[in-house]
Design an enzyme around this catalytic site. Sequence first.
Site, short mmCIF file in Angstrom:
data_model
loop_
_atom_site.label_atom_id
_atom_site.label_comp_id
_atom_site.label_asym_id
_atom_site.label_seq_id
_atom_site.Cartn_x
_atom_site.Cartn_y
_atom_site.Cartn_z
N SER A 261 0.78 -1.24 0.00
CA SER A 261 0.00 0.00 0.00
C SER A 261 0.81 1.30 0.00
CB SER A 261 -0.96 0.02 1.20
OG SER A 261 -0.24 0.05 2.41
N LYS A 306 -5.88 4.56 8.51
CA LYS A 306 -4.78 5.32 7.91
C LYS A 306 -5.08 6.82 7.91
CE LYS A 306 -2.85 1.57 5.21
NZ LYS A 306 -2.42 1.07 3.89
#
Length: 368
Positions: A261, A306
């Site tokens: 990611s 996140k």
Amino acid sequence: MPRRTATLLASLLTLIALLCAGALIPVPYSEMSPGPTVNTLGKHKGETVLQITGHKTYPTSGHLNMTTVRVTNSEYKMNLVEAVYGWLTHDNAVVPHKTLYPDDKSADEVNQENAEEFSQSQESAKVAALKQLKKMKELDIKVGSHIVVGSVFKGGPAEGTLHAGDAIKAVDGKAVHSPSDVAKLVTEHKAGEKTVFTVIPAERVQAAEKAHKEPKGAKNITITTVKAPQEERAIVGIEAAVDYTFPFDINITVNHIGGPSAGLMFSLGIIDKLTPGDLTGGEFVAGTGTIEETGKVGPIGGISMKTVGARAKGAKFFLTPEANCATATRDIPDGLTLVKVSDLDDAVTALKNIREKKTDKLPSCPKS
């Protein structure tokens, strides 16, 4: 003892008993929470994150932070009380244990897979960044590529004869240009038949990469195919992959982080370091997203954690993969602007608008 007092005491003792039981009862869940963020333009644990040698680089400012999710390890046994607390906690997520650690894989296999994905994302980020720089007419850099043995399966016919990192030039005399070419040529055989791999040994490939040259010195290796488990096709027990040769060194020093990611943010960091001026205009930008060599940005897991982690560190803008927008907009941290991106072009354009204070032009994630 009055009846009411006795009832209250009994209730209290029952509650205490339930809490004690809950603290002892294991449940098949794991927890995800906001993890650390790392500025790809700066240092991590004392080391410069993006180290580029052999080519001119430029000063940078601001932040281009990659973001992570922290998860409980595979051996951790969550109890019922912890699970309930996790469900009630705003910033954390409690998920089935097998979501993070599938039953058909050991913890070591999961960790190895995450490490390989992280390593591959770095290579894809480098290729995507250099292609983007060419598209922007900033640099015209050629990136060499070749097909390699990505992994050798234990107990397979190729074990001991082919090695991870060997460059595959041909199979049965036919040149290969993609991992799928290798699989196609092998499966043209029946189990028990011999196939010939033309390869360049891994050590020669590594030496060529250090010299920024194409590897040479091929040799032929004959392997007898076997039947694939539970499938009617021939295999040799390897997984082919793509490796790249860069004209200068780009090293990414972040360790102990898994998964793909961070690809998008690595690409942007490389672009910023190889071009004059600041890509961010000094602003604090964070983000996430897988990256393909073509520059396409893909979705990731744990987007909400996140964004929370990024805002806690001071981020004002968050580059969000388009496919993650619906989830991310359910709970946006105060003071954080989500910016929708589907490829590297979108991200570079968004950063241009951020540094030029044209935030009204930023493509926002539509609220679900």
